[in-house]
Scaffold this motif. Structure first.
Motif, PDB file in Angstrom:
ATOM      1  N   ALA A 255     -41.069   1.172  33.487  1.00 26.58           N
ATOM      2  CA  ALA A 255     -42.188   0.284  33.826  1.00 26.58           C
ATOM      3  C   ALA A 255     -43.207   0.246  32.687  1.00 26.58           C
ATOM      4  CB  ALA A 255     -42.853   0.755  35.114  1.00 26.58           C
ATOM      5  N   LEU A 256     -43.505   1.397  32.097  1.00 24.90           N
ATOM      6  CA  LEU A 256     -44.453   1.458  30.986  1.00 24.90           C
ATOM      7  C   LEU A 256     -43.903   0.724  29.762  1.00 24.90           C
ATOM      8  CD1 LEU A 256     -45.562   5.194  31.329  1.00 24.90           C
ATOM      9  CD2 LEU A 256     -46.967   3.175  31.809  1.00 24.90           C
ATOM     10  N   GLU A 257     -42.597   0.870  29.540  1.00 23.59           N
ATOM     11  CA  GLU A 257     -41.965   0.194  28.396  1.00 23.59           C
ATOM     12  C   GLU A 257     -42.056  -1.321  28.543  1.00 23.59           C
ATOM     13  OE1 GLU A 257     -37.625  -0.073  26.145  1.00 23.59           O
ATOM     14  OE2 GLU A 257     -37.943   1.369  27.758  1.00 23.59           O
ATOM     15  N   LYS A 258     -41.818  -1.798  29.778  1.00 23.44           N
ATOM     16  CA  LYS A 258     -41.880  -3.252  30.009  1.00 23.44           C
ATOM     17  C   LYS A 258     -43.300  -3.789  29.840  1.00 23.44           C
ATOM     18  CE  LYS A 258     -37.839  -3.706  33.032  1.00 23.44           C
ATOM     19  NZ  LYS A 258     -37.131  -4.680  32.164  1.00 23.44           N
ATOM     20  N   GLN A 259     -44.293  -2.921  29.989  1.00 27.27           N
ATOM     21  CA  GLN A 259     -45.685  -3.315  29.775  1.00 27.27           C
ATOM     22  C   GLN A 259     -46.085  -3.195  28.299  1.00 27.27           C
ATOM     23  OE1 GLN A 259     -47.449  -0.617  32.799  1.00 27.27           O
ATOM     24  NE2 GLN A 259     -48.405  -2.456  33.646  1.00 27.27           N
ATOM     25  N   GLY A 260     -45.177  -2.676  27.491  1.00 28.10           N
ATOM     26  CA  GLY A 260     -45.482  -2.496  26.081  1.00 28.10           C
ATOM     27  C   GLY A 260     -46.298  -1.261  25.799  1.00 28.10           C
ATOM     28  N   ARG A 261     -46.371  -0.355  26.775  1.00 32.94           N
ATOM     29  CA  ARG A 261     -47.168   0.884  26.613  1.00 32.94           C
ATOM     30  C   ARG A 261     -46.250   1.997  26.081  1.00 32.94           C
ATOM     31  NH1 ARG A 261     -49.847   1.149  32.485  1.00 32.94           N
ATOM     32  NH2 ARG A 261     -50.694   3.114  31.677  1.00 32.94           N
ATOM     33  N   PHE A 262     -45.811   1.836  24.849  1.00 34.32           N
ATOM     34  CA  PHE A 262     -44.777   2.703  24.289  1.00 34.32           C
ATOM     35  C   PHE A 262     -45.271   4.124  24.017  1.00 34.32           C
ATOM     36  CE2 PHE A 262     -43.661  -1.675  22.963  1.00 34.32           C
ATOM     37  CZ  PHE A 262     -42.461  -1.782  23.639  1.00 34.32           C
ATOM     38  N   ASP A 263     -46.561   4.290  23.858  1.00 29.07           N
ATOM     39  CA  ASP A 263     -47.065   5.635  23.604  1.00 29.07           C
ATOM     40  C   ASP A 263     -46.960   6.505  24.851  1.00 29.07           C
ATOM     41  OD1 ASP A 263     -48.905   3.988  24.864  1.00 29.07           O
ATOM     42  OD2 ASP A 263     -50.609   5.216  24.275  1.00 29.07           O
TER      43      ASP A 263
END
Length: 263
Positions: A255-263
């Motif tokens: 879910a975080l990856e799909k939001q672009g929150r890669f950190d």
């Protein structure tokens, strides 16, 4: 006079011997009956023990990081089937016959031998219509129909479980229905079904973890990422088992990856 007394005493002795003999005979019959019941109960008990060991190994296989393969528990379920079948063959009139049939059906299910599993669940319903295990047979029948792709038939079976008949199975059946909706990509319907369960099961921690995980997965499929993350946090707050915990953290990462929150 002495002869009459002797005859009377002799008759009394014979009566006592007869009564003692009759009592011993009745006691032996009772002991034989108890022994017989003990034998066929032990036969079923051994089958149930084998099934429980198979269940434990299956859960170990499903635990992330396990090096065991499904072949381990498949063989154990096969042993449970053989032992439960002995109950049917040797003691067809025992009180544990319906239990043995259900156990065989469930073992076939976990071995993915669905045709044989369905046969057993239907056999129990047809031959033991008054059994207390009818609801169990219908529930497992529903799961088996789902596994074979007969979705509509599965829904019908799972919807037959009534809360007043078996409240625990009722919850499990409706959890399965929610999961079925999700598997069919009917995610809005799945979210509603999961929430209905959550409203009714405030104290069942394991079920709440499973339901919140389902909510999160469906919301993730609907691209509702923030809502999904909140649902996944509810899973973790429920202190789930190792498998559910691992799966949830993976989904949080997705879910975080799909939001672009890669950190």
């Amino acid at each position: 006079m002495n002869n009459n007394q002797n005859r009377y005493r002799s008759l009394l002795s014979m009566k006592r011997i007869f009564h003692i003999g009759l009592s011993i005979f009745c006691l032996l019959c009772l002991l034989a009956q108890v022994a017989c019941k003990s034998v066929y109960y032990n036969t079923f008990y051994n089958a149930r023990q084998s099934y429980n060991v198979a269940e434990q190994k299956r859960k170990e296989v499903e635990t992330p990081g396990s090096r065991l393969t499904p072949a381990v528990y498949r063989e154990l379920y096969k042993r449970a089937i053989a032992k439960a079948s002995a109950v049917l063959e040797l003691y067809p009139k025992s009180k544990w016959v319906d239990d043995a049939i259900l156990l065989i059906g469930k073992s076939f299910y976990w071995r993915e031998e669905y045709s044989d599993a369905l046969t057993k669940f239907q056999e129990l319903q047809q031959n033991f219509p008054k059994s207390t295990l009818i609801a169990d047979a219908i529930y497992w029948q529903g799961l088996t129909l789902w596994a074979t792709g007969r979705i509509d038939d599965a829904r019908v079976s799972l919807q037959l479980i009534q809360e007043e008949t078996d409240s625990e199975l009722f919850v499990l059946a409706h959890l399965a229905l929610a999961e079925l909706e999700a598997a069919e990509n009917r995610h809005e319907e799945a979210v509603d079904a999961y929430h209905a369960l959550l409203d009714d099961q405030e104290k069942n921690r394991d079920l709440r973890a499973r339901a919140w995980q389902g909510v999160g997965n469906s919301l993730l499929s609907l691209n509702r990422y923030e809502e999904a993350l909140k649902a996944y946090q509810n899973v973790l707050d429920s202190q789930p088992d190792t498998k559910t915990n691992f799966e949830t953290r993976v989904q949080i990462g997705e879910a975080l990856e799909k939001q672009g929150r890669f950190d």
